[in-house]
Design a protein around this motif. Sequence first.
Motif, PDB file in Angstrom:
ATOM      1  N   GLU A 270     -42.952 -34.393   8.839  1.00  0.00           N
ATOM      2  CA  GLU A 270     -43.773 -33.695   9.830  1.00  0.00           C
ATOM      3  C   GLU A 270     -44.888 -34.606  10.344  1.00  0.00           C
ATOM      4  O   GLU A 270     -45.521 -35.339   9.579  1.00  0.00           O
ATOM      5  CB  GLU A 270     -44.394 -32.434   9.228  1.00  0.00           C
ATOM      6  N   ALA A 271     -45.106 -34.561  11.679  1.00  0.00           N
ATOM      7  CA  ALA A 271     -46.259 -35.219  12.308  1.00  0.00           C
ATOM      8  C   ALA A 271     -46.969 -34.164  13.145  1.00  0.00           C
ATOM      9  O   ALA A 271     -46.331 -33.383  13.845  1.00  0.00           O
ATOM     10  CB  ALA A 271     -45.824 -36.395  13.174  1.00  0.00           C
ATOM     11  N   ALA A 272     -48.306 -34.148  13.098  1.00  0.00           N
ATOM     12  CA  ALA A 272     -49.088 -33.156  13.841  1.00  0.00           C
ATOM     13  C   ALA A 272     -50.220 -33.866  14.583  1.00  0.00           C
ATOM     14  O   ALA A 272     -50.921 -34.700  13.996  1.00  0.00           O
ATOM     15  CB  ALA A 272     -49.650 -32.092  12.899  1.00  0.00           C
ATOM     16  N   VAL A 273     -50.389 -33.568  15.873  1.00  0.00           N
ATOM     17  CA  VAL A 273     -51.467 -34.140  16.685  1.00  0.00           C
ATOM     18  C   VAL A 273     -52.098 -33.021  17.497  1.00  0.00           C
ATOM     19  O   VAL A 273     -51.465 -32.016  17.822  1.00  0.00           O
ATOM     20  CB  VAL A 273     -50.954 -35.256  17.625  1.00  0.00           C
ATOM     21  N   ALA A 274     -53.381 -33.210  17.855  1.00  0.00           N
ATOM     22  CA  ALA A 274     -54.076 -32.243  18.702  1.00  0.00           C
ATOM     23  C   ALA A 274     -53.612 -32.389  20.149  1.00  0.00           C
ATOM     24  O   ALA A 274     -53.399 -33.501  20.631  1.00  0.00           O
ATOM     25  CB  ALA A 274     -55.587 -32.446  18.605  1.00  0.00           C
ATOM     26  N   VAL A 275     -53.457 -31.262  20.845  1.00  0.00           N
ATOM     27  CA  VAL A 275     -53.117 -31.276  22.266  1.00  0.00           C
ATOM     28  C   VAL A 275     -54.420 -31.425  23.048  1.00  0.00           C
ATOM     29  O   VAL A 275     -55.289 -30.547  22.962  1.00  0.00           O
ATOM     30  CB  VAL A 275     -52.387 -29.984  22.684  1.00  0.00           C
ATOM     31  N   PRO A 276     -54.627 -32.509  23.795  1.00  0.00           N
ATOM     32  CA  PRO A 276     -55.902 -32.737  24.483  1.00  0.00           C
ATOM     33  C   PRO A 276     -56.265 -31.574  25.402  1.00  0.00           C
ATOM     34  O   PRO A 276     -55.402 -30.935  26.002  1.00  0.00           O
ATOM     35  CB  PRO A 276     -55.642 -34.036  25.272  1.00  0.00           C
ATOM     36  N   THR A 277     -57.569 -31.305  25.507  1.00  0.00           N
ATOM     37  CA  THR A 277     -58.189 -30.284  26.370  1.00  0.00           C
ATOM     38  C   THR A 277     -57.838 -28.869  25.929  1.00  0.00           C
ATOM     39  O   THR A 277     -58.084 -27.927  26.671  1.00  0.00           O
ATOM     40  CB  THR A 277     -57.823 -30.461  27.853  1.00  0.00           C
ATOM     41  N   THR A 278     -57.225 -28.705  24.751  1.00  0.00           N
ATOM     42  CA  THR A 278     -56.940 -27.370  24.215  1.00  0.00           C
ATOM     43  C   THR A 278     -57.369 -27.353  22.751  1.00  0.00           C
ATOM     44  O   THR A 278     -57.775 -28.376  22.188  1.00  0.00           O
ATOM     45  CB  THR A 278     -55.437 -27.040  24.299  1.00  0.00           C
ATOM     46  N   ARG A 279     -57.261 -26.181  22.131  1.00  0.00           N
ATOM     47  CA  ARG A 279     -57.523 -26.054  20.690  1.00  0.00           C
ATOM     48  C   ARG A 279     -56.216 -25.951  19.920  1.00  0.00           C
ATOM     49  O   ARG A 279     -56.170 -25.483  18.804  1.00  0.00           O
ATOM     50  CB  ARG A 279     -58.389 -24.821  20.433  1.00  0.00           C
ATOM     51  N   TRP A 280     -55.131 -26.394  20.548  1.00  0.00           N
ATOM     52  CA  TRP A 280     -53.809 -26.316  19.942  1.00  0.00           C
ATOM     53  C   TRP A 280     -53.479 -27.574  19.148  1.00  0.00           C
ATOM     54  O   TRP A 280     -54.064 -28.644  19.355  1.00  0.00           O
ATOM     55  CB  TRP A 280     -52.751 -26.120  21.019  1.00  0.00           C
ATOM     56  N   THR A 281     -52.479 -27.437  18.275  1.00  0.00           N
ATOM     57  CA  THR A 281     -51.933 -28.566  17.520  1.00  0.00           C
ATOM     58  C   THR A 281     -50.417 -28.592  17.725  1.00  0.00           C
ATOM     59  O   THR A 281     -49.760 -27.561  17.600  1.00  0.00           O
ATOM     60  CB  THR A 281     -52.249 -28.443  16.022  1.00  0.00           C
TER      61      THR A 281
END
Length: 601
Positions: A270-281
């Motif tokens: 698994e790899a997880a990154v933040a979605v820019p300009t949102t509070r999503w991952t």
Amino acid sequence: MSETRRLRPSARWLLAGMAGAALLTGLDMAARYGAERWALGEVRAGAEAAATFRAAMLRSEIEKQRTLPVILAEDPDVRAALESRDPARIDALNAKLEALAAATRAGVIYVIDAAGIAIAASNYRLPISFVGNDYAFRPYFTRSMTEGGFEHFALGTVSHKPGLYIASRIGAAQQPIGVVVAKAEFDEVEADWRRAADPTFVTDPRDIVLVTSVADWRFRAITPIPADQREAIRASLQFGDAPLDLLPLRAEEGGRVEWPRAQGERSFIEAAVAVPTTRWTLHVLEPLSATLRLAGLAARLSALLFGLAVIGAAALVLVRRRRLGEERRQQAAMRRELEARVGERTVELSDANDRLRAEMEERRRAEAAARTAQDELAQASKLAVLGQIAASVAHEVNQPVAAIRTFADNGGLLLERGQLEVARGNFATIASLTERIGAITQEMRAFARKSPAAIGEVALRPAIEGALILVGHRLRQNAIELVLDLPPDEVTVRAERWRLEQVLVNLLQNAVEALAGREGTQIRLGVRVAPASVELVVADNGPGLPPDVLDKLFVPFTTTKPDGLGLGLVISHDIVAEFGGRLNAANDGGAVFTLTLPRLH
């Protein structure tokens, strides 16, 4: 005679066989360990790269929709329909929203009055039309009315389709007259993800899945949600009657994730990154088993061949100690056996190599697709900049439009009074204002168009003037003094007109944002001409660039803006390099960007 020589031949062969078996076992274990470590590293790197790329593309998809509510909130047709409630105006607004939704691929666009009732929508023709529905309970309506704008992901109460609702208030905070909403739906994004072998999904800050390539995972959670919170979420109708239970995934050691009920591949990294300009991952689960099998097979076959070669050499030494006839028979037998084994293993190794080559070819195709997506991302960056300046350009156009209306009305009165010469002057002024509007709109169309790849001779002054047309109103709006220092004679450089304008607009936009809210602000735009090159300098008297940002300014995703992606200067740097020039940054009483291009004349 030594103890070894007193051993009978059968005993010597037994000892040699045991040593060979031990050697092969040790080589096999070492090969499996090394292959597993290499495969884990490769899969983890691939997962992180895929997650970063998909997060950037998802952010780009959201940015396409964010400008719609802001621009429509200033649209006179929207305001007129809300204020007058004239059926003809509302019919025209319905048609306009329908055309905009089709052109921008928005799920639906609709206008809500101050009481929360939708008066117009792009889906007004459909059975699931939003027109007449009450949305006063929706958070995006209540928050936009008080805060000016809000974004909210939820399941549609009418369409029963999930999406991101992006809302903007119409009117001032003291007297709001309504809210305009654009719903971004991610069906195409999820379809693209499903075509890949790696499951991909997006979670909100509560770890609830919003967008996913696995339909059964939507509105499920990756961590347990307490019962009271789960009931509160269901009562809000944000996700309908979804049970909000856990995903069927099990975390293992070393960053591995197991999907026990999956068909086929069950083990992932698994790899997880933040979605820019949102509070999503954004999460990507990269399949692991196939890579482990291929790497392990190749390594173990190589180790086996090496071990067999060592055993063969040792066997030859033992055989030579026997009679010449027996030695020849044994050598022939061993050669046949070794050749048979090597032949079998060679076939397996050849198959493994074929599969590895196929995987490499697939990676090359993926890299080509990534390059195409990067070009699209550069175009999306240009359109995002255009969206940011669209509202200010609209004000720039409104002034000559208002003047044209005044001169036209006065011209009609002057004709009635017989004052022909004065009327002729009014009409000449109208023609001049019309040409001004045409120049502004032509510049916007040319800037938005995808630029051709051809690079050639470009006049510098028209490119500078074109960029100033697009950002001029923002300079005046922020009371920023523009100081121009251009050579009297025309200078031409090696470039491409519209991409050069894109670089200039990006540099000027960054300077305006750095100076926003300050007093006595100034931007200096100067040109220095040398025999073989031309330097174009954009400098401001703002706070300058932080030292830690200045060192990596042209590295992707480096930004000083809270909601910035960090790609604008990277794209500008690559464009200038393609022209054969360079783009440098420094601090000198503020930020100073120097654009150096090859001079042609």
